[in-house]
Design a protein around this motif. Structure first.
Motif, mmCIF file in Angstrom:
data_model
loop_
_atom_site.group_PDB
_atom_site.id
_atom_site.type_symbol
_atom_site.label_atom_id
_atom_site.label_comp_id
_atom_site.label_asym_id
_atom_site.label_seq_id
_atom_site.Cartn_x
_atom_site.Cartn_y
_atom_site.Cartn_z
ATOM 1 N N ASP A 1 0.859 -1.177 0.000
ATOM 2 C CA ASP A 1 0.000 0.000 0.000
ATOM 3 C C ASP A 1 0.898 1.231 0.000
ATOM 4 O O ASP A 1 1.707 1.401 0.924
ATOM 5 C CB ASP A 1 -0.888 -0.006 1.248
ATOM 6 N N PRO A 2 0.797 2.104 -1.005
ATOM 7 C CA PRO A 2 1.688 3.274 -1.059
ATOM 8 C C PRO A 2 1.494 4.250 0.086
ATOM 9 O O PRO A 2 2.352 5.106 0.316
ATOM 10 C CB PRO A 2 1.329 3.920 -2.399
ATOM 11 N N ASN A 3 0.384 4.128 0.811
ATOM 12 C CA ASN A 3 0.097 5.046 1.917
ATOM 13 C C ASN A 3 0.518 4.496 3.278
ATOM 14 O O ASN A 3 0.280 5.147 4.294
ATOM 15 C CB ASN A 3 -1.397 5.369 1.944
ATOM 16 N N VAL A 4 1.122 3.324 3.294
ATOM 17 C CA VAL A 4 1.480 2.674 4.556
ATOM 18 C C VAL A 4 2.976 2.362 4.568
ATOM 19 O O VAL A 4 3.484 1.733 3.639
ATOM 20 C CB VAL A 4 0.672 1.371 4.745
ATOM 21 N N PRO A 5 3.697 2.797 5.613
ATOM 22 C CA PRO A 5 5.119 2.441 5.717
ATOM 23 C C PRO A 5 5.311 0.948 5.909
ATOM 24 O O PRO A 5 4.413 0.236 6.371
ATOM 25 C CB PRO A 5 5.591 3.228 6.960
ATOM 26 N N LEU A 6 6.503 0.482 5.550
ATOM 27 C CA LEU A 6 6.856 -0.926 5.677
ATOM 28 C C LEU A 6 8.136 -1.071 6.482
ATOM 29 O O LEU A 6 9.052 -0.243 6.373
ATOM 30 C CB LEU A 6 7.077 -1.555 4.300
ATOM 31 N N TYR B 274 -5.737 -6.133 2.196
ATOM 32 C CA TYR B 274 -4.785 -7.200 1.897
ATOM 33 C C TYR B 274 -5.506 -8.444 1.380
ATOM 34 O O TYR B 274 -5.124 -9.007 0.339
ATOM 35 C CB TYR B 274 -3.978 -7.529 3.158
ATOM 36 N N TRP B 275 -6.542 -8.871 2.090
ATOM 37 C CA TRP B 275 -7.220 -10.097 1.687
ATOM 38 C C TRP B 275 -8.054 -9.897 0.427
ATOM 39 O O TRP B 275 -8.218 -10.836 -0.368
ATOM 40 C CB TRP B 275 -8.071 -10.627 2.836
#
Length: 338
Positions: free
Chosen positions: A26-31, A295-296
């Motif tokens: 997700d481009p809006n969520v850090p990893l 995700y799912w």
């Protein structure tokens, strides 16, 4: 405490993912990204030369993949940590570039002589909540201290984000443009160019700056540094308690460990019972629930497309790494970036 919830198995099963799930970013969520050196070998044992190469490679990667934001990183002798955020087609390329170039540039060193990749496959874990982002930043800041190797994160002799985050002074490294250098050497060997070839003329210098995590974007510079100092103080205090008053191994002994030495890494908090967690965050938070649902939904769409007949048009979810194709990021549906 969330870590206790993990160990006691209190999280819903849908918070865990199998080994062969399609990669969802997700481009809006850090990893948080962790990558381990092959067989746990200490091939990244810190040296000044290696530090310069690593920082130069990371700086080059940030230049090439300008949409990727780097919040933190730490390179230990046998693994590396990153906290990043960006489009789904950029983040894997960014991590892959760093690992590939370090393998190429350091693997050919006379002391290393390692041909091919140095790395295992990397493991990304999402950080959808502000608390999870702060927790992950603290975890990366603790690298080197929690293992009892050094007393303070800034004492780690390798590449570490603690110094830049505390002081604002960027990491500095060099990048050899091997393509232009080899062309210059070839031109001189064929006497096409009479000018002497200097390796230094083909070296670029990079500075690596770290962005603020989304949870702290509203803070000014002073408040941001104070938050980092608070985390570092906690890391130091917890490290002292873990050593029970004993002295850390120290940077000198770390530098003397043989490159062939192998260390089995401890299981990280989000790899519970051999399964990978989708995100390292409290399961009851709204941000976590939305991310898990996305995700799912992504996995369902990917599997449906993969099971269709080969002769038909297969519609993979936006942002998917489908066999032989890529769905451009500008076509990402809102549900995939929820």
């Amino acid at each position: 405490m969330f870590l206790r919830d993990v160990t006691e198995g209190c999280l819903p099963r849908r918070m865990f993912a199998g080994r062969h799930h399609a990669r969802f970013i997700d481009p809006n969520v850090p990893l948080h990204v962790i990558s381990r050196v092959f067989q746990g070998r200490h091939l990244l044992r810190p040296t000044k030369e290696l530090n310069s190469i690593v920082v130069g490679v990371v700086g080059r990667a940030l230049e090439r993949y300008a949409t990727v934001r780097l919040y933190a990183m730490a390179f230990l002798s046998n693994h590396a940590h990153f906290m990043v955020q960006g489009p789904p087609h950029q983040v894997p390329a960014f991590i892959g570039f760093i690992k590939r170039e370090i393998s190429r540039r350091w693997g050919h060193h006379p002391e290393v002589r390692w041909h091919g990749t140095m790395w295992h496959e990397y493991i990304p874990t999402a950080l959808p909540t502000p608390a999870s982002q702060v927790r992950c930043l603290k975890y990366i800041l603790s690298q080197g201290v929690k293992e009892g190797l050094v007393a303070h994160p800034q004492d780690w002799p390798g590449v570490h984000c603690a110094g830049p985050l505390l002081t604002g002074v960027p990491l500095r490294g060099t990048w050899l443009d091997a393509t232009s250098y080899s062309r210059a050497v070839d031109a001189q060997s064929r006497r096409v160019s009479p000018r002497p070839v200097s390796r230094a003329d083909h070296v670029r210098r990079y500075e690596v700056h770290f962005a603020r995590i989304p949870a702290w974007e509203h803070l000014d510079d002073e408040a941001w540094r104070n938050e980092v100092r608070y985390l570092v103080d906690e890391v130091v205090t917890e490290g002292e308690a873990a050593r029970r008053g004993g002295r850390p191994v120290g940077a000198r002994r770390v530098r003397r460990v043989p490159l062939a030495h192998r260390t089995e890494l401890p299981r990280v908090p989000w790899l519970s019972r051999g399964r990978r967690m989708i995100c390292w965050a409290a399961a009851s938070e709204p941000e976590t629930i939305r991310f898990v649902q996305s995700y799912w939904a992504f996995q369902t769409g990917f599997r449906k497309a993969a099971l269709e007949d080969i002769g038909k048009d297969r519609h993979y979810p936006p942002g998917a790494f489908a066999p032989g194709m890529w769905t451009p990021p500008d076509s990402m549906a809102p549900s995939a970036a929820a």
